[in-house]
Each structure stands twice: as structure tokens, then as C-alpha cells.
Motif scaffolding. Structure first.
Motif, mmCIF file in Angstrom:
data_model
loop_
_atom_site.group_PDB
_atom_site.id
_atom_site.type_symbol
_atom_site.label_atom_id
_atom_site.label_comp_id
_atom_site.label_asym_id
_atom_site.label_seq_id
_atom_site.Cartn_x
_atom_site.Cartn_y
_atom_site.Cartn_z
ATOM 1 N N GLU A 172 0.818 -1.213 0.000
ATOM 2 C CA GLU A 172 0.000 0.000 0.000
ATOM 3 C C GLU A 172 0.856 1.270 0.000
ATOM 4 O OE1 GLU A 172 -0.555 -2.643 1.959
ATOM 5 O OE2 GLU A 172 -2.324 -3.342 0.853
ATOM 6 N N SER A 173 2.008 1.189 0.649
ATOM 7 C CA SER A 173 2.872 2.367 0.695
ATOM 8 C C SER A 173 3.448 2.699 -0.681
ATOM 9 C CB SER A 173 4.002 2.169 1.715
ATOM 10 O OG SER A 173 4.805 1.058 1.375
ATOM 11 N N ILE A 174 3.538 1.693 -1.557
ATOM 12 C CA ILE A 174 3.974 1.967 -2.935
ATOM 13 C C ILE A 174 2.933 2.827 -3.634
ATOM 14 C CG2 ILE A 174 4.579 0.972 -5.176
ATOM 15 C CD1 ILE A 174 5.452 -1.540 -3.805
ATOM 16 N N GLU A 175 1.669 2.485 -3.443
ATOM 17 C CA GLU A 175 0.587 3.232 -4.096
ATOM 18 C C GLU A 175 0.633 4.704 -3.695
ATOM 19 O OE1 GLU A 175 -2.810 1.141 -2.745
ATOM 20 O OE2 GLU A 175 -2.391 -0.667 -3.925
ATOM 21 N N LYS A 176 0.880 4.961 -2.429
ATOM 22 C CA LYS A 176 0.970 6.342 -1.962
ATOM 23 C C LYS A 176 2.200 7.029 -2.544
ATOM 24 C CE LYS A 176 -1.410 5.414 2.422
ATOM 25 N NZ LYS A 176 -1.292 5.469 3.899
ATOM 26 N N GLU A 177 3.304 6.276 -2.607
ATOM 27 C CA GLU A 177 4.560 6.843 -3.110
ATOM 28 C C GLU A 177 4.445 7.253 -4.576
ATOM 29 O OE1 GLU A 177 8.423 8.232 -3.094
ATOM 30 O OE2 GLU A 177 7.126 7.656 -1.415
ATOM 31 N N ILE A 178 3.670 6.521 -5.352
ATOM 32 C CA ILE A 178 3.524 6.820 -6.776
ATOM 33 C C ILE A 178 3.027 8.244 -6.974
ATOM 34 C CG2 ILE A 178 2.118 6.303 -8.829
ATOM 35 C CD1 ILE A 178 2.303 3.327 -7.956
ATOM 36 N N TYR A 179 2.002 8.631 -6.209
ATOM 37 C CA TYR A 179 1.433 9.967 -6.383
ATOM 38 C C TYR A 179 2.349 11.048 -5.796
ATOM 39 C CZ TYR A 179 -2.645 7.695 -8.221
ATOM 40 O OH TYR A 179 -3.472 6.953 -9.026
ATOM 41 N N THR A 180 3.065 10.691 -4.750
ATOM 42 C CA THR A 180 4.057 11.623 -4.207
ATOM 43 C C THR A 180 5.164 11.870 -5.222
ATOM 44 O OG1 THR A 180 3.624 10.932 -1.921
ATOM 45 C CG2 THR A 180 5.736 12.001 -2.358
ATOM 46 N N MET A 181 5.570 10.820 -5.923
ATOM 47 C CA MET A 181 6.621 10.958 -6.927
ATOM 48 C C MET A 181 6.161 11.827 -8.091
ATOM 49 S SD MET A 181 8.290 7.096 -6.895
ATOM 50 C CE MET A 181 9.405 7.415 -8.260
ATOM 51 N N SER A 198 -6.219 2.796 -10.672
ATOM 52 C CA SER A 198 -6.008 2.828 -9.223
ATOM 53 C C SER A 198 -7.049 3.683 -8.513
ATOM 54 C CB SER A 198 -4.606 3.336 -8.892
ATOM 55 O OG SER A 198 -4.456 4.695 -9.240
ATOM 56 N N LEU A 199 -7.472 4.786 -9.137
ATOM 57 C CA LEU A 199 -8.410 5.685 -8.471
ATOM 58 C C LEU A 199 -9.868 5.312 -8.701
ATOM 59 C CD1 LEU A 199 -6.692 9.162 -8.960
ATOM 60 C CD2 LEU A 199 -6.640 7.650 -6.971
ATOM 61 N N ASN A 200 -10.105 4.297 -9.518
ATOM 62 C CA ASN A 200 -11.467 3.802 -9.729
ATOM 63 C C ASN A 200 -11.621 2.357 -9.269
ATOM 64 O OD1 ASN A 200 -12.645 6.145 -10.942
ATOM 65 N ND2 ASN A 200 -11.560 5.675 -12.833
ATOM 66 N N GLU A 201 -10.633 1.870 -8.532
ATOM 67 C CA GLU A 201 -10.625 0.455 -8.141
ATOM 68 C C GLU A 201 -11.804 0.097 -7.247
ATOM 69 O OE1 GLU A 201 -7.736 -2.798 -5.895
ATOM 70 O OE2 GLU A 201 -7.381 -0.651 -5.674
ATOM 71 N N LEU A 204 -13.738 6.821 -0.870
ATOM 72 C CA LEU A 204 -12.866 7.136 0.252
ATOM 73 C C LEU A 204 -11.673 6.185 0.296
ATOM 74 C CD1 LEU A 204 -15.387 8.000 3.118
ATOM 75 C CD2 LEU A 204 -13.915 9.561 1.835
ATOM 76 N N LYS A 205 -11.902 4.912 -0.046
ATOM 77 C CA LYS A 205 -10.810 3.943 -0.071
ATOM 78 C C LYS A 205 -9.819 4.285 -1.174
ATOM 79 C CE LYS A 205 -13.241 -0.017 1.938
ATOM 80 N NZ LYS A 205 -13.661 -1.432 1.740
ATOM 81 N N ASN A 206 -10.333 4.756 -2.311
ATOM 82 C CA ASN A 206 -9.443 5.158 -3.400
ATOM 83 C C ASN A 206 -8.588 6.352 -3.004
ATOM 84 O OD1 ASN A 206 -10.456 3.171 -5.182
ATOM 85 N ND2 ASN A 206 -12.146 4.498 -5.778
ATOM 86 N N LEU A 207 -9.198 7.281 -2.249
ATOM 87 C CA LEU A 207 -8.494 8.502 -1.882
ATOM 88 C C LEU A 207 -7.403 8.284 -0.840
ATOM 89 C CD1 LEU A 207 -11.400 11.120 -1.793
ATOM 90 C CD2 LEU A 207 -9.676 10.782 -3.562
ATOM 91 N N ILE A 208 -7.425 7.124 -0.172
ATOM 92 C CA ILE A 208 -6.368 6.810 0.795
ATOM 93 C C ILE A 208 -5.004 6.854 0.112
ATOM 94 C CG2 ILE A 208 -5.386 4.956 2.208
ATOM 95 C CD1 ILE A 208 -8.236 4.161 2.957
ATOM 96 N N GLN A 209 -4.972 6.475 -1.167
ATOM 97 C CA GLN A 209 -3.715 6.493 -1.916
ATOM 98 C C GLN A 209 -3.138 7.905 -2.031
ATOM 99 O OE1 GLN A 209 -3.879 3.858 -5.603
ATOM 100 N NE2 GLN A 209 -6.055 4.057 -5.103
#
Length: 219
Positions: free
Chosen positions: A53-62, A107-110, A115-120
């Protein structure tokens, strides 16, 4: 046949994760399987990330970090006012998203639960608000009467909400080269700054007409 050993970096793991997700139309089931498939160990993975899950967050940070990096390469960027810096950010950020649209859309329509999508985007939210704080000028602060810390935070929060609306519009935009998103960005940013100046009526009407027209075309 043994998988060729690769030089492991944070960026490499992110790239492999995005490729796997798109090629299999689903996320990896576990760190173990993801690592084994790509020729590295779980221990190596955990030296960069705590979980998938932390990869998913990192993608948008990158995406954000790359945007800021590209903006900083423009010798004129530092001379821009806050509005121009924000517009530059939006156009650059969404160009990067467009280059990775298949992954972003997936990823954002999964989940049906948005709200679960926005966690990323939770880490992106923090970095975006820091970016807004960094570009907020004294001129903008002076336009707010007796500005306090909570008002500074209000500017950051409202900018984040505007960003989410823009992201949603982009996800639904089917125009060539996402031209309608460009128009949306220009009108929404213009409106937000005129609201600060308490002179919003013309931009509010113009932005309202644009949104109404888009909704009518989709219905």
C-alpha cells in the motif's frame, strides 16, 4: 530459468509495481509473490517500503516531486506570482498523469467506495499542502484580514479540495489531449484567486457556465 538480477531502487520497485498492476489488471497479492516474480527478496523490498500500500501512496508523491523538479528547472519560475506558479503546477502535474493515465484511472477507480481510493492520495495531500504553503505570497496573505495560522491552513485545505475536483474532472475528461481539463484548470484557478480578492462574480458565472455545459453534454 532464473530471473535476471536487477539493481533495486525505490523508483525501480514503483515501476515494477505499476507494470504488474496494468499487465495483470490487479494489484500483486503479496510482497512475497511480487518480490519473487521480479527477482529480489522480501528483505530487499522492506528496505524501501513497509508494505504494498505504501507503494501506491509513493507513486502519487513521486508525481508531485517530479512536477516540482521540472518547475524548478524553469529559470523564470521563481519570478512568477502565486497564481502563475499554481497554474504551472497544475499543467505540469496533469501532463505527468496523462503519461500514466491507464494506471491512474485504474487505481483511483478500483473501489466503489471513493474514500478507499483517496487513501492512496494521503501522502500527496501532505506534500501538496506544503507546496501551497511554499508558494503563498505575502501579497495573498495581506488580502486576508488579520490572517491567522488557521486561515493559512484554510488556504491549503481549499486548494487541496480544488485539486481533488480537478482530478475528478480529468478522470472523466474524454476530450483530445484533455483540452477541457486545461480550460477547467484555468477557470477554477482564476476563480479561486478572485474569491480571495472578493471580486468573483464574473469568473464565478464563467466557471458555472462551463461546468453546466459539461454536465449537459454528458447527460
Amino acid at each position: 530459468m532464473a530471473t535476471k538480477k536487477i539493481k533495486l531502487t525505490k523508483e525501480t520497485i514503483v515501476s515494477l509495481y505499476m507494470d504488474y498492476t496494468l499487465e495483470h489488471n490487479e494489484k500483486p497479492k503479496s510482497v512475497y509473490l511480487f518480490a519473487k516474480l521480479n527477482g529480489f527478496t522480501e528483505a530487499e523490498f522492506y528496505s524501501f517500503f513497509g508494505n504494498l500500500e505504501s507503494i501506491e501512496k509513493e507513486i502519487y508523491t513521486m508525481f508531485l516531486e517530479k512536477t516540482v523538479e521540472l518547475l524548478s528547472k524553469d529559470p523564470n519560475y521563481e519570478t512568477y506570482d502565486m497564481k502563475s506558479k499554481l497554474l504551472s503546477f497544475y499543467f505540469t502535474f496533469f501532463e505527468l498523469l496523462a503519461a500514466n493515465r491507464s494506471y491512474v484511472t485504474m487505481s483511483l477507480n478500483e473501489n466503489k467506495n471513493q474514500l478507499k481510493n483517496l487513501i492512496q492520495l494521503s501522502d500527496l495531500r501532505t506534500h501538496f499542502k506544503n507546496f501551497i504553503a511554499a508558494i503563498t505570497t505575502d501579497e495573498v496573505r495581506l488580502q486576508q484580514e488579520k490572517i491567522q495560522e488557521f486561515q493559512e491552513k484554510a488556504i491549503q485545505e481549499s486548494a487541496w479540495i480544488q485539486f481533488l475536483f480537478t482530478l475528478k474532472f480529468w478522470l472523466e475528461d474524454g476530450s483530445p489531449n484533455f483540452e477541457k481539463t486545461d480550460v477547467y484548470i484555468e477557470k477554477s484557478v482564476k476563480l479561486s484567486f478572485e474569491l480571495m480578492n472578493v471580486a468573483p462574480i464574473n469568473s464565478l458565472i464563467d466557471f458555472g457556465k462551463f461546468i453546466f455545459k459539461e454536465k449537459m453534454q454528458k447527460n
